[in-house]
Design an enzyme around this catalytic site. Sequence first.
Site, mmCIF file in Angstrom:
data_model
loop_
_atom_site.group_PDB
_atom_site.id
_atom_site.type_symbol
_atom_site.label_atom_id
_atom_site.label_comp_id
_atom_site.label_asym_id
_atom_site.label_seq_id
_atom_site.Cartn_x
_atom_site.Cartn_y
_atom_site.Cartn_z
ATOM 1 N N TYR A 95 4.664 8.989 47.635
ATOM 2 C CA TYR A 95 3.890 10.061 48.255
ATOM 3 C C TYR A 95 3.958 10.076 49.783
ATOM 4 O O TYR A 95 4.038 11.164 50.389
ATOM 5 C CB TYR A 95 2.442 10.032 47.743
ATOM 6 N N GLU A 137 -2.260 10.412 37.910
ATOM 7 C CA GLU A 137 -1.058 9.778 37.356
ATOM 8 C C GLU A 137 -1.313 8.319 36.986
ATOM 9 O O GLU A 137 -0.777 7.820 35.992
ATOM 10 C CB GLU A 137 0.097 9.909 38.349
#
EC number: 1.14.12.17
Length: 406
Positions: A95, A137
């Site tokens: 990310y 997630e």
Amino acid sequence: MLDSRTIEIIKSTVPVLEVHGETITRTFYQTMFKNHPELLNIFNHANQRQGKQPTALANAVYAAAANIDALERILPVVRGIAHKHRALGILPEHYPIVGENLLGAIKTVLGEAATDEIIEAWSKAYGIIADVFISVESDMYEHSEQLPGGWRGFRRFIVDRKVQETAEATSFYLVPQDGNPIATYEPGQYITVKVKPEGQEFTHLRHYSLSTAPGAAYYRITVKREDGDANRPAGIVSTYLHQRVQEGDILELSAPAGDFTLNQNLQSPVTLISGGVGLTPMISMLETLLQHSEREIVYIHAARSREHHIMKEHVEALAADFPRLKCYTVYETSTADDLCDKSGYIDATWLSTIVPLQSDFYFCGPVPFMQAIYHALHEMNVPEENIHYEFFGPAGSLDSSASNPN
């Protein structure tokens, strides 16, 4: 939490994203892959070439910006993307890389209009959005690993059987190499196949819907070979599976994922509609309904012709065994010997004569086909909550003028 000024700045950029969103996301992907070519082992190269992935990301960024003060509104979208991320092996450490390159792309495309204040606001917003994805997630990784027979990452499976369904579609029956149980799944879900065909620099990952009801000792996927034409290259993975992978070979799979699933808690009639290889999740749903419910079922399949009709005999056998299943076939081109129920395309006028309007509708197929079905259902005044569909690849929109479902 974001402060009111940051929220105000993010919302003020929404009109800009409408205009420049896809340019920003295309620039983002180009820059990120240049700086981090190892990520090409994760992303679908074909979706990049065709522009599907940048469009999908632009839509997601736009939705996040428009709802930055109430991200819970887009949680269904987040969960759909998170399923794919979990199936691909996207991890928290990815990310910051995405954030750095996305902010860089915004500045590159908008130039002086991307002031330090705007970039700082987007940096804060991205941090919040990334945290939401990472949290969702993480729960998905944990869930898939803790299921009986579940696992994290990729697991080796043997191709136990390879069955040619039509000249261009083949089913693969996959059993775990370790001999241990496999995780169950929801009808409509998919697994991800990871391969590295000879001559390819990077690994390639593809999602394939499971094409049988859960509960067997194997997973089955049914893959259409994408041969390509003058406008697009042949599919790297589908061609590899058809031409190179044989019975006894090993494939690496992620655990089942996906949010396009059959609601098994209802008793209302169900209508399943598929086009081409879009029948794969429909077959899983159909077999599950027949095994575990008493609901009335209508199944409609559209194919280019009899020769392209996948699993025709299988569905006919099910219809013979279960009177509550009504099956219809539509061929784009047909002959007098084809015995299809309609030639041409599915339309609202014909559809309304064969389906219970109180049905739950599920459909999958090529995007133009799905656009036509979606608009037909709206023409029939089917409530939006009764309409469910699956995109193969990055999510798009069906809310546009229906095009020719060719």
